[in-house]
Design an enzyme around this catalytic site. Structure first.
Site, PDB file in Angstrom:
ATOM      1  CG  ASN A 169      -0.409  -0.196   2.495  1.00 45.69           C
ATOM      2  OD1 ASN A 169       0.750  -0.590   2.608  1.00 45.69           O
ATOM      3  ND2 ASN A 169      -1.171   0.082   3.531  1.00 45.69           N
ATOM      4  CD  GLU A 218       8.014   0.761  10.619  1.00 43.39           C
ATOM      5  OE1 GLU A 218       8.668  -0.201  10.179  1.00 43.39           O
ATOM      6  OE2 GLU A 218       6.996   1.186  10.057  1.00 43.39           O
TER       7      GLU A 218
HETATM    8  C1  SIN Z   1       0.410   1.976   6.321  1.00 44.03           C
HETATM    9  O1  SIN Z   1      -0.773   1.917   6.037  1.00 44.03           O
HETATM   10  O2  SIN Z   1       1.090   0.945   6.434  1.00 44.03           O
HETATM   11  C2  SIN Z   1       1.126   3.282   6.547  1.00 44.03           C
HETATM   12  C3  SIN Z   1       0.244   4.438   6.683  1.00 44.03           C
HETATM   13  C4  SIN Z   1       0.985   5.703   7.032  1.00 44.03           C
HETATM   14  O3  SIN Z   1       2.217   5.699   7.126  1.00 44.03           O
HETATM   15  O4  SIN Z   1       0.342   6.709   7.251  1.00 44.03           O
END
Ligand code: SIN
Length: 484
Positions: free
Chosen positions: A157, A463
Site C-alpha cells: 500500500n 518507526e
Molecule cells: C500503512 O498503512 O502501512 C502506513 C500508513 C501511514 O504511514 O500513514
C-alpha cells in the site's frame, strides 16, 4: 513503463550489488491494478537466493557498522537527494503498480524521502548513557550497537514509504538489510535500490529479493544470521513470523493491521471532522492500516454529519490514477475488491442503509464505488474487520463511556481519531483509547518525526521519530572496574 530515467525500471532482484538475471529464473508478473495490463516481471526467487542475500548482508555488515554515523548519514543524504531528483519517475512507478492517483503518489515519494532525510541526521545521534556508579572503583556506560542483518518484509500500500521507513533507520544504525517487497509492487523498491547503489550504499548493505513470500519469509526467519525481522502487513502473517522467529529468538518489529475508530463528539466542529474524515478514510482508496474504519458519531449530530459526509463523498472521482482530477484509484487486486464487496453486503444484510455507493464501480476491473453506510452496528463484520477500501461506516453513540468502550472492543490498536473542543475530554479520551497513535481534531498524523506503531494485536516497535533507531540497535552495558 515510460520513465525519464529508464534505468529505474528494474525487472531483476538486487543481491550483493548485482542485478540477478531474469532469463534463467521463474518469474512473477506484475499488473497495473487500474487496467489489468502487464507491467513486467520480477524473478520468483526462493530459499537459495534468500540465503545468498543474507550471506551478502552478513559479509557487508562489519565494514558498514565500522563507518561513523556521520559517514552513513552522508550516504543516506545522497540517496535522499537522488530520490528527490527522480520524484516524477518514482511517482509514476507507484501509480502504475499500486493504482493511487499520481498527485497522491508524488505525496508518497515526499513522505518516503522524509525518512531518508530524518535518519541521515539521526545516524549521528545514536547516544548512549553514562550511568552513576554504585562503587567508587567502577564506571558504568550503556552504548548502542547495530543489531546486525535485518530481514524486512513489506506490504503493497506504500511501496516507497515502507522501504525507506525500515531501511533508512536500519542503515543509519549500522545494520544491513534483505528486503522483500510485495508481489504487487516490487518496482518501487527496485528503483529505490538502483538509487541507493548510485548514492554509494555498498554492495550487500541493502538487498532486494523478489519471489515466494512463504519461502523467502521462511528463510529470513529461520536463518541464524538474521538478527531481526521488521514487517508491515496483516496480523495473521505477523503472528506466523513471530512463530517462525521463535527458535532463533529474533528481534521483531511488527506494524500490523488496524481498525481505527474515528469518534465525533457532540462538541466537535462537524465540518472540520467531515473534512478530516475524508483525508483519513480515502487516502490510498481506503487502503491504509490507519484509515478510519469505524466512524462513531454522537446521536445529536449524526444526521447532519451523515448528510455532510455523503455530499463530500459524492465529489470524489474514481478512475485511473494517471488521469487528471481522479481522486480515488482502484483496489489493489480482485482479492481486495472481493473483501470490500463482501463486507458491505454483510452490513446491508444485517440492516445497514446505503447513503452512497455500495457496489463495484461501473468502470469494472478492481474499482469500487466510494460508499457511505449508515445505521451500522456491532453485529456487522465491518465492526471487527479492517475494510481496506473506500467505505465509510457510520455508528451512532450517546455517551463518552459507551463510545470509548466500543472503540476499545477490538483486538487491534494501531490508530484512533476523535474530534472534540473540550480540553479535559481531549486528554481523557486520548489517554483512554487503546491505540499506539491518536489523532485529535485531525485526520492526518503521518510524518517522519512522530513514533508510528501499534499496541495489542497491531504489533509492536516504532518507526520514524527519535525512537526509530532503537529498534535497530542493542543496548550494551559496560562496567569498567579497577578505576581507582
Ligand atoms: C500503512 O498503512 O502501512 C502506513 C500508513 C501511514 O504511514 O500513514
Amino acid at each position: 513503463m515510460k520513465l525519464d530515467d529508464p534505468q529505474l525500471y528494474r525487472q531483476r532482484a538486487y543481491i550483493n550489488g548485482n542485478w540477478t538475471d531474469v532469463g534463467v529464473q521463474e518469474v512473477i508478473e506484475v499488473h497495473n491494478p487500474a487496467t489489468g495490463e502487464s507491467l513486467g516481471f520480477v524473478p520468483d526467487l526462493g530459499q537459495v537466493e534468500t540465503a545468498q542475500a543474507i550471506e551478502a548482508a552478513e559479509a557487508a555488515f562489519p565494514a558498514w557498522k565500522a563507518k561513523t554515523g556521520k559517514e552513513r548519514g552522508e550516504i543516506l543524504r545522497r540517496w535522499h537527494d537522488l530520490v528527490m531528483a527522480h520524484i516524477d519517475d518514482l511517482a509514476m512507478i507507484i501509480t502504475l503498480e499500486n493504482g493511487k492517483p499520481l498527485e497522491e503518489a508524488r505525496g508518497e515519494v515526499l513522505y518516503a524521502v522524509s525518512f531518508l532525510d530524518w535518519f541521515a541526521e539521526e545516524a549521528r545521534r545514536q547516544y548512549g548513557d553514562v550511568i552513576p556508579q554504585t562503587r567508587g572503583d567502577q564506571r558504568l556506560f550503556a552504548i548502542r550497537q547495530p543489531v546486525g542483518v535485518c530481514g524486512a518484509i513489506i506490504a503493497w500500500n506504500f511501496p516507497c514509504t515502507l522501504v525507506t521507513r525500515k531501511v533508512a533507520p536500519a542503515l543509519a544504525a549500522g545494520c544491513t538489510v534483505v528486503l522483500r517487497p510485495a508481489d504487487q509492487t516490487p518496482f518501487s523498491a527496485l528503483a529505490l535500490a538502483e538509487l541507493a547503489e548510485r548514492a554509494g550504499v555498498p554492495a550487500g548493505v541493502f538487498n532486494v529479493i523478489t519471489g515466494n513470500p512463504r519461502t523467502i519469509g521462511g528463510e529470513l526467519t529461520a536463518n541464524k544470521t538474521v538478527s531481526k525481522i521488521t514487517f508491515t502487513g496483516s496480523t495473521p502473517v505477523g503472528r506466523l513470523l513471530m512463530e517462525q522467529s521463535a527458535p532463533t529468538v529474533k528481534r521483531l518489529s511488527l506494524e500490523l493491521g488496524g481498525n481505527a475508530p474515528f469518534i465525533v463528539f457532540e462538541d466537535a466542529d462537524v465540518k472540520k471532522a467531515v473534512d478530516n474524515l475524508m483525508v483519513s478514510k480515502f487516502r490510498n482508496a481506503g487502503q491504509t492500516c490507519v484509515c478510519a474504519n469505524r466512524v462513531f458519531v454522537h446521536d445529536s449530530i449524526y444526521d447532519e454529519f451523515a448528510h455532510q459526509v455523503t455530499a463530500k463523498v459524492g465529489e470524489l472521482k474514481v478512475g485511473n490514477g494517471l488521469e487528471t482530477d481522479v481522486t480515488i484509484g482502484p483496489m489493489i487486486d480482485d482479492k481486495g475488491l472481493l473483501k470490500v464487496s463482501e463486507l458491505v453486503q454483510d452490513a446491508i444484510d444485517k440492516g445497514a442503509r446505503v447513503l452512497m455507493g455500495g457496489n463495484r464501480h461501473a468502470l469494472g476491473g478492481n474499482y469500487y464505488e466510494p460508499t457511505v453506510l449508515t445505521d451500522v452496528s456491532q453485529e456487522m463484520d465491518v465492526a471487527r474487520k479492517e475494510i481496506f477500501g473506500p467505505v465509510v461506516t457510520l455508528f451512532r453513540f450517546k455517551s463518552e463511556d459507551e463510545v470509548v468502550a466500543e472503540a476499545n472492543s477490538v483486538e487491534t490498536g494501531l490508530a484512533g481519531y476523535f474530534f472534540s473542543q473540550d480540553v479535559a475530554r481531549v486528554w481523557r479520551v486520548a489517554e483512554a483509547l487503546e491505540v499506539g497513535i491518536v489523532g485529535v481534531n485531525t485526520g492526518m498524523f503521518s510524518n517522519e518525526v512522530g513514533p508510528f506503531g501499534g499496541v495489542k494485536q497491531s504489533g509492536f516497535g516504532r518507526e520514524g521519530s527519535r525512537y526509530g533507531l532503537d529498534d535497530f540497535s542493542e543496548l550494551k552495558y559496560i562496567c569498567l572496574g579497577d578505576v581507582e
